[in-house]
Design a protein around this motif. Sequence first.
Motif, PDB file in Angstrom:
ATOM      1  N   ARG A 223       0.849  -1.287   0.031  1.00 28.35           N
ATOM      2  CA  ARG A 223       0.145   0.125  -0.072  1.00 28.35           C
ATOM      3  C   ARG A 223       0.939   1.379   0.024  1.00 28.35           C
ATOM      4  NH1 ARG A 223      -5.365  -0.388   3.564  1.00 28.35           N
ATOM      5  NH2 ARG A 223      -5.509   1.565   3.055  1.00 28.35           N
ATOM      6  N   ILE A 224       0.253   2.324  -0.487  1.00 27.74           N
ATOM      7  CA  ILE A 224       0.836   3.684  -0.460  1.00 27.74           C
ATOM      8  C   ILE A 224       0.289   4.525   0.362  1.00 27.74           C
ATOM      9  CG2 ILE A 224       1.636   3.260  -2.775  1.00 27.74           C
ATOM     10  CD1 ILE A 224      -0.138   5.495  -3.657  1.00 27.74           C
ATOM     11  N   GLU A 225       1.006   5.385   0.707  1.00 27.54           N
ATOM     12  CA  GLU A 225       0.534   6.690   1.859  1.00 27.54           C
ATOM     13  C   GLU A 225      -0.137   7.570   0.815  1.00 27.54           C
ATOM     14  OE1 GLU A 225       1.930   9.835   5.220  1.00 27.54           O
ATOM     15  OE2 GLU A 225       3.312   8.330   4.298  1.00 27.54           O
ATOM     16  N   LEU A 226      -1.359   8.091   1.055  1.00 27.15           N
ATOM     17  CA  LEU A 226      -2.196   8.971   0.307  1.00 27.15           C
ATOM     18  C   LEU A 226      -1.875  10.341   0.762  1.00 27.15           C
ATOM     19  CD1 LEU A 226      -5.217   6.800   0.065  1.00 27.15           C
ATOM     20  CD2 LEU A 226      -3.334   7.128  -1.538  1.00 27.15           C
ATOM     21  N   PRO A 227      -2.189  11.223  -0.320  1.00 28.03           N
ATOM     22  CA  PRO A 227      -2.081  12.785  -0.064  1.00 28.03           C
ATOM     23  C   PRO A 227      -3.033  12.961   1.204  1.00 28.03           C
ATOM     24  CG  PRO A 227      -2.055  12.494  -2.343  1.00 28.03           C
ATOM     25  CD  PRO A 227      -2.409  11.033  -1.699  1.00 28.03           C
ATOM     26  N   LYS A 228      -2.381  14.117   2.018  1.00 27.41           N
ATOM     27  CA  LYS A 228      -3.527  14.493   3.044  1.00 27.41           C
ATOM     28  C   LYS A 228      -4.144  15.753   2.650  1.00 27.41           C
ATOM     29  CE  LYS A 228      -1.239  11.965   6.248  1.00 27.41           C
ATOM     30  NZ  LYS A 228      -1.998  11.049   6.917  1.00 27.41           N
TER      31      LYS A 228
ATOM     32  N   TYR B 158     -19.217  17.010  11.031  1.00 23.46           N
ATOM     33  CA  TYR B 158     -18.523  16.049  10.131  1.00 23.46           C
ATOM     34  C   TYR B 158     -17.220  15.284  10.434  1.00 23.46           C
ATOM     35  CZ  TYR B 158     -16.172  14.733   5.277  1.00 23.46           C
ATOM     36  OH  TYR B 158     -15.472  14.101   4.606  1.00 23.46           O
ATOM     37  N   GLY B 159     -16.395  16.328  11.043  1.00 27.32           N
ATOM     38  CA  GLY B 159     -15.314  15.759  11.792  1.00 27.32           C
ATOM     39  C   GLY B 159     -15.364  14.407  12.586  1.00 27.32           C
ATOM     40  N   GLU B 160     -16.581  14.450  13.292  1.00 25.91           N
ATOM     41  CA  GLU B 160     -16.883  13.158  14.157  1.00 25.91           C
ATOM     42  C   GLU B 160     -17.254  12.190  13.366  1.00 25.91           C
ATOM     43  OE1 GLU B 160     -19.842  14.314  16.997  1.00 25.91           O
ATOM     44  OE2 GLU B 160     -18.740  16.139  17.799  1.00 25.91           O
ATOM     45  N   ARG B 161     -17.982  12.295  12.429  1.00 26.22           N
ATOM     46  CA  ARG B 161     -18.220  11.169  11.488  1.00 26.22           C
ATOM     47  C   ARG B 161     -17.106  10.579  10.921  1.00 26.22           C
ATOM     48  NH1 ARG B 161     -23.793  10.553  10.675  1.00 26.22           N
ATOM     49  NH2 ARG B 161     -25.127  12.523  11.011  1.00 26.22           N
ATOM     50  N   LEU B 162     -16.002  11.396  10.343  1.00 29.84           N
ATOM     51  CA  LEU B 162     -14.713  11.066  10.028  1.00 29.84           C
ATOM     52  C   LEU B 162     -14.103  10.061  10.856  1.00 29.84           C
ATOM     53  CD1 LEU B 162     -13.371  14.077   7.909  1.00 29.84           C
ATOM     54  CD2 LEU B 162     -14.364  11.851   6.973  1.00 29.84           C
ATOM     55  N   LYS B 163     -14.023  10.603  12.207  1.00 25.69           N
ATOM     56  CA  LYS B 163     -13.170   9.606  13.297  1.00 25.69           C
ATOM     57  C   LYS B 163     -13.919   8.665  13.455  1.00 25.69           C
ATOM     58  CE  LYS B 163     -11.346  13.871  15.344  1.00 25.69           C
ATOM     59  NZ  LYS B 163     -11.320  14.774  16.841  1.00 25.69           N
ATOM     60  N   GLU B 164     -15.312   8.360  13.680  1.00 27.18           N
ATOM     61  CA  GLU B 164     -16.038   7.325  13.738  1.00 27.18           C
ATOM     62  C   GLU B 164     -15.587   6.204  12.513  1.00 27.18           C
ATOM     63  OE1 GLU B 164     -20.032   8.417  14.194  1.00 27.18           O
ATOM     64  OE2 GLU B 164     -19.894   9.187  16.360  1.00 27.18           O
ATOM     65  N   ALA B 165     -15.708   6.574  11.401  1.00 29.39           N
ATOM     66  CA  ALA B 165     -15.417   5.834  10.225  1.00 29.39           C
ATOM     67  C   ALA B 165     -14.133   5.291  10.347  1.00 29.39           C
ATOM     68  CB  ALA B 165     -16.171   6.619   9.065  1.00 29.39           C
ATOM     69  N   GLN B 166     -13.161   6.257  10.622  1.00 29.82           N
ATOM     70  CA  GLN B 166     -11.763   5.558  10.478  1.00 29.82           C
ATOM     71  C   GLN B 166     -11.509   4.630  11.834  1.00 29.82           C
ATOM     72  OE1 GLN B 166      -9.832   9.541  11.077  1.00 29.82           O
ATOM     73  NE2 GLN B 166      -9.792  10.111   8.999  1.00 29.82           N
ATOM     74  N   ALA B 167     -12.272   4.808  12.940  1.00 25.46           N
ATOM     75  CA  ALA B 167     -11.881   3.768  14.016  1.00 25.46           C
ATOM     76  C   ALA B 167     -12.645   2.448  13.589  1.00 25.46           C
ATOM     77  CB  ALA B 167     -12.761   4.470  15.250  1.00 25.46           C
ATOM     78  N   ARG B 168     -13.984   2.917  12.867  1.00 24.44           N
ATOM     79  CA  ARG B 168     -14.830   1.587  12.742  1.00 24.44           C
ATOM     80  C   ARG B 168     -13.825   0.462  11.581  1.00 24.44           C
ATOM     81  NH1 ARG B 168     -18.782   3.963  11.628  1.00 24.44           N
ATOM     82  NH2 ARG B 168     -18.860   4.033   9.638  1.00 24.44           N
ATOM     83  N   THR B 169     -13.343   1.208  10.524  1.00 24.62           N
ATOM     84  CA  THR B 169     -12.699   0.529   9.204  1.00 24.62           C
ATOM     85  C   THR B 169     -11.320   0.402   9.159  1.00 24.62           C
ATOM     86  OG1 THR B 169     -12.699   2.540   7.995  1.00 24.62           O
ATOM     87  CG2 THR B 169     -14.789   1.409   7.778  1.00 24.62           C
ATOM     88  N   GLY B 170     -10.631   1.413  10.082  1.00 24.63           N
ATOM     89  CA  GLY B 170      -9.050   1.065  10.125  1.00 24.63           C
ATOM     90  C   GLY B 170      -8.691   1.831   8.772  1.00 24.63           C
ATOM     91  N   GLU B 171      -9.372   2.573   8.016  1.00 24.36           N
ATOM     92  CA  GLU B 171      -8.901   3.310   6.774  1.00 24.36           C
ATOM     93  C   GLU B 171      -8.956   4.734   7.096  1.00 24.36           C
ATOM     94  OE1 GLU B 171      -7.653   1.854   4.351  1.00 24.36           O
ATOM     95  OE2 GLU B 171      -8.282  -0.309   4.552  1.00 24.36           O
ATOM     96  N   ALA B 172      -7.893   5.665   6.354  1.00 22.89           N
ATOM     97  CA  ALA B 172      -8.016   7.030   6.801  1.00 22.89           C
ATOM     98  C   ALA B 172      -9.275   7.691   5.694  1.00 22.89           C
ATOM     99  CB  ALA B 172      -6.779   7.576   6.291  1.00 22.89           C
ATOM    100  N   ASP B 173      -9.703   7.095   4.681  1.00 20.78           N
ATOM    101  CA  ASP B 173     -10.789   7.315   3.974  1.00 20.78           C
ATOM    102  C   ASP B 173     -11.482   6.157   3.224  1.00 20.78           C
ATOM    103  OD1 ASP B 173     -12.479   9.401   2.106  1.00 20.78           O
ATOM    104  OD2 ASP B 173     -11.806  10.577   3.696  1.00 20.78           O
ATOM    105  N   ALA B 174     -12.280   6.628   2.029  1.00 18.14           N
ATOM    106  CA  ALA B 174     -13.139   5.693   1.666  1.00 18.14           C
ATOM    107  C   ALA B 174     -12.237   4.803   0.366  1.00 18.14           C
ATOM    108  CB  ALA B 174     -14.409   6.048   1.016  1.00 18.14           C
ATOM    109  N   ILE B 175     -11.036   5.162   0.439  1.00 15.42           N
ATOM    110  CA  ILE B 175     -10.274   4.350  -0.688  1.00 15.42           C
ATOM    111  C   ILE B 175      -8.923   3.839  -0.265  1.00 15.42           C
ATOM    112  CG2 ILE B 175      -9.231   6.326  -1.455  1.00 15.42           C
ATOM    113  CD1 ILE B 175      -9.716   5.529  -4.291  1.00 15.42           C
ATOM    114  N   ALA B 176      -8.315   2.894  -0.989  1.00  9.74           N
ATOM    115  CA  ALA B 176      -7.007   2.429  -0.439  1.00  9.74           C
ATOM    116  C   ALA B 176      -6.217   2.126  -1.719  1.00  9.74           C
ATOM    117  CB  ALA B 176      -7.137   1.252   0.344  1.00  9.74           C
TER     118      ALA B 176
END
Length: 309
Positions: free
Chosen positions: A74-79, A93-111
Motif C-alpha cells: 500500500r502507498i501513503e495517500l496525500p493529506k 462531519y469531523g466526528e463522522r470521519l473519526k468514527e468511520a476511521q475507527a470502525r474501518t481502520g482506513e483513513a478515508d473511503a479508498i485504498a
Amino acid sequence: MNWLTNFVRPKIRALVSKTETADNLWHKCTGCGQMMFHSALDAALFVCTSCGHHLRIDAKRRMAMLFDEGKYQRIELPKTPADPLRFRDQKRYGERLKEAQARTGEADAIAVAHGTIGGFPAVIAAFEFGFMGGSMGTAVGEALIAAAHLAELQQAPMIVVPASGGARMQEGILSLMQMPRSVIAAGMMREAGLPYIVILTDPTTGGVSASFAMVADITIAEPGAVIGFAGARVIEETIRETLPDGFQRAEYLLDHGMVDMVVRRKDLRATLARILGLLLRREPSAEVVPFAEAADQQAAAPGAPGQGS
C-alpha cells in the motif's frame, strides 16, 4: 477444600455465567436470507453458496483477492483538509470521519496499492464502502490522482474497484469537483498509453458512476451489482413509468452495451491476468510462420539456398 474449589465452584460458575458468543460467526445473505458460517463464507470469497449473491467486501479483502498470492504494497495517500466546510447535520462531519476511521481502520473511503496480477505489475485503487458508504470526497479524488501517478511511474495498468453511493454531501461543491478530477486520472492513463480498467461492484452509483467509473478502457462488473446514477424509485417517479426487471443491474447493463463483461468474483483475478497479458505482452506468443507464398518467393530468388550457381 480442593474439591469445593476445583469441582463445585467451576460448575456453579458455568451455570450462572453468560456464555459469550462472537457476533460475527454467522452472516445473513442479503440476497436470499440464508445464514452462513463466517469461515465458509470467507472461503467462498463472500459469495452466497445458496443463491450466488455477491456480498460486499472491504478494500483489504478485495486487494488480497486480486493480487498474486494476496501480496501487495500500500502507498501513503496525500493529506487533505478533514472538514473544509465545517459541516454539521445531526453531528459534526469531523466526528463522522473519526468514527468511520475507527470502525474501518482506513483513513478515508479508498485504498491504493501496487503488486502483480498474473505476473504483470498493476496498481489497484479499491473503495471501502464501510467508510461513509464509499462516498467520494476530496481525499478520494487525490487518491485517484496519486494512483495514476504511481501507475505512470511503474508503467503499470491502473485498476479501480468502486463501491460507492456517490459524492460526499458533507463536502458540498468540493466533492462534486472530484468528478472531473477523477476523469483527469483516467486521462493520464490514456496519455501514457497504459490500460485503465474498472471493476464495478455493488453499488456503483451517483457521481462515481457519472465520472471515472464509466470511462474505462475495459469495464468489468460483478454479478448482480447495482450500477446507475439516480435510484430506481427516483427514476420511476420522474418518468412515471415502471422500469423493466433487473434495471440498473450488471447483467442489464451488459445486454445494453454499458459493460464489457460480467465476471464472477472467483474468476476476477484470472480474467484480469488474461486481459493484462493481451494488452501488455508486445511480442508474439509463438514463432512467426511466413505465408506459403512468401516462402515460395524466397526459395525462387537467385542465390537462394539449394539453387545451383
